[in-house]
Design a protein around this motif. Structure first.
Motif, PDB file in Angstrom:
ATOM      1  N   THR A 136       0.921  -1.128   0.041  1.00 40.97           N
ATOM      2  CA  THR A 136      -0.102   0.151   0.130  1.00 40.97           C
ATOM      3  C   THR A 136       0.875   1.466  -0.003  1.00 40.97           C
ATOM      4  O   THR A 136       2.025   1.155   0.083  1.00 40.97           O
ATOM      5  CB  THR A 136      -0.907   0.027   1.247  1.00 40.97           C
ATOM      6  OG1 THR A 136      -0.250  -0.217   2.419  1.00 40.97           O
ATOM      7  CG2 THR A 136      -2.115  -1.002   0.825  1.00 40.97           C
ATOM      8  N   ARG A 172      -4.623  -3.982  -4.404  1.00 38.88           N
ATOM      9  CA  ARG A 172      -4.491  -2.756  -3.940  1.00 38.88           C
ATOM     10  C   ARG A 172      -5.180  -1.961  -5.153  1.00 38.88           C
ATOM     11  O   ARG A 172      -4.601  -1.855  -6.154  1.00 38.88           O
ATOM     12  CB  ARG A 172      -3.224  -1.997  -3.555  1.00 38.88           C
ATOM     13  CG  ARG A 172      -3.385  -0.564  -3.179  1.00 38.88           C
ATOM     14  CD  ARG A 172      -1.906  -0.049  -2.909  1.00 38.88           C
ATOM     15  NE  ARG A 172      -1.633   0.232  -4.296  1.00 38.88           N
ATOM     16  CZ  ARG A 172      -0.951   1.348  -4.856  1.00 38.88           C
ATOM     17  NH1 ARG A 172      -0.675   2.085  -3.789  1.00 38.88           N
ATOM     18  NH2 ARG A 172      -0.530   1.554  -6.008  1.00 38.88           N
ATOM     19  N   ASP A 180      -7.311   1.544  -1.689  1.00 35.74           N
ATOM     20  CA  ASP A 180      -8.152   0.702  -0.949  1.00 35.74           C
ATOM     21  C   ASP A 180      -7.612  -0.815  -1.127  1.00 35.74           C
ATOM     22  O   ASP A 180      -7.130  -1.107  -2.285  1.00 35.74           O
ATOM     23  CB  ASP A 180      -9.672   0.532  -1.420  1.00 35.74           C
ATOM     24  CG  ASP A 180     -10.319   1.826  -1.152  1.00 35.74           C
ATOM     25  OD1 ASP A 180      -9.865   2.856  -0.338  1.00 35.74           O
ATOM     26  OD2 ASP A 180     -11.531   1.866  -1.681  1.00 35.74           O
ATOM     27  N   TRP A 209      -8.402  -4.657  -1.218  1.00 38.27           N
ATOM     28  CA  TRP A 209      -9.520  -5.671  -1.395  1.00 38.27           C
ATOM     29  C   TRP A 209      -8.764  -6.918  -0.985  1.00 38.27           C
ATOM     30  O   TRP A 209      -8.018  -7.522  -1.404  1.00 38.27           O
ATOM     31  CB  TRP A 209      -9.828  -5.366  -2.638  1.00 38.27           C
ATOM     32  CG  TRP A 209     -10.431  -4.188  -3.181  1.00 38.27           C
ATOM     33  CD1 TRP A 209      -9.937  -3.206  -3.333  1.00 38.27           C
ATOM     34  CD2 TRP A 209     -11.861  -4.000  -3.290  1.00 38.27           C
ATOM     35  NE1 TRP A 209     -10.737  -2.128  -3.645  1.00 38.27           N
ATOM     36  CE2 TRP A 209     -12.163  -2.697  -3.498  1.00 38.27           C
ATOM     37  CE3 TRP A 209     -13.003  -4.616  -3.151  1.00 38.27           C
ATOM     38  CZ2 TRP A 209     -13.255  -2.064  -3.749  1.00 38.27           C
ATOM     39  CZ3 TRP A 209     -14.167  -4.195  -3.268  1.00 38.27           C
ATOM     40  CH2 TRP A 209     -14.357  -2.825  -3.529  1.00 38.27           C
ATOM     41  N   ARG A 229     -13.169  -5.008   1.972  1.00 34.68           N
ATOM     42  CA  ARG A 229     -12.496  -3.512   1.312  1.00 34.68           C
ATOM     43  C   ARG A 229     -12.262  -2.809   2.617  1.00 34.68           C
ATOM     44  O   ARG A 229     -13.085  -2.409   3.422  1.00 34.68           O
ATOM     45  CB  ARG A 229     -13.554  -2.833   0.564  1.00 34.68           C
ATOM     46  CG  ARG A 229     -13.265  -1.697   0.052  1.00 34.68           C
ATOM     47  CD  ARG A 229     -14.282  -0.956  -0.764  1.00 34.68           C
ATOM     48  NE  ARG A 229     -13.878   0.264  -1.577  1.00 34.68           N
ATOM     49  CZ  ARG A 229     -14.756   1.058  -2.272  1.00 34.68           C
ATOM     50  NH1 ARG A 229     -16.056   0.842  -2.234  1.00 34.68           N
ATOM     51  NH2 ARG A 229     -14.287   1.903  -2.723  1.00 34.68           N
ATOM     52  N   ASP A 266     -10.427   0.841   3.489  1.00 29.41           N
ATOM     53  CA  ASP A 266     -10.065   2.073   3.115  1.00 29.41           C
ATOM     54  C   ASP A 266      -9.079   2.785   3.910  1.00 29.41           C
ATOM     55  O   ASP A 266      -8.975   4.091   3.760  1.00 29.41           O
ATOM     56  CB  ASP A 266     -11.403   3.085   2.943  1.00 29.41           C
ATOM     57  CG  ASP A 266     -12.069   3.269   4.309  1.00 29.41           C
ATOM     58  OD1 ASP A 266     -11.408   3.200   5.284  1.00 29.41           O
ATOM     59  OD2 ASP A 266     -13.213   3.827   4.216  1.00 29.41           O
TER      60      ASP A 266
END
Length: 124
Positions: A3, A41, A46, A48, A58, A60
């Motif tokens: 991320t 990603r 987000d 997943w 999901r 956030d």
């Protein structure tokens, strides 16, 4: 999956996050602590998470949202997830009687979203 904050996320027997120094097992929501089949990603950053029996989650960055067959997912075993240029999320799903691709447009899931004649059988 990595991320934007640099964290690495791993599936398999539960969901784990490595922030560069510390490993963390994610235990909430409880379903992501069971078997994780896929992680993706999105462009929006987000996370997943596809599970073997509880659909898709999901994240956030603050809250988790679960999607299951009740929400329009073709099945709750999610083998892979990806996003297309239009922002749609696609999921390859499996159940004993259903092999299919589901599409999420940001509001709703469409189960078995591929045109008739295209089977999910070749996807697994």
């Amino acid at each position: 999956v990595q991320t934007s904050d640099g964290s690495l996320w791993f599936g398999g027997n539960g969901l784990r996050r490595f922030d560069g120094e510390t490993w963390m097992r994610i235990t909430e929501p409880e379903a992501v602590s069971s078997w994780v089949e896929s992680i993706y990603r999105s462009e929006e950053d987000d996370l997943w998470v596809g599970t073997r029996s509880d659909g898709i989650f999901r994240f956030d960055g603050q809250t988790w949202q679960q999607y299951t067959e009740r929400d329009g997912l073709a099945a709750s075993w999610v083998g892979s997830i990806l996003q297309t240029k239009d922002g749609s999320i696609w999921a390859a799903t499996w159940a004993p009687s259903i092999l299919g691709i589901s599409r999420f447009d940001g509001q709703t899931w469409t189960p078995l979203a591929l045109p008739s004649g295209l089977s999910g059988e070749n996807l697994w």
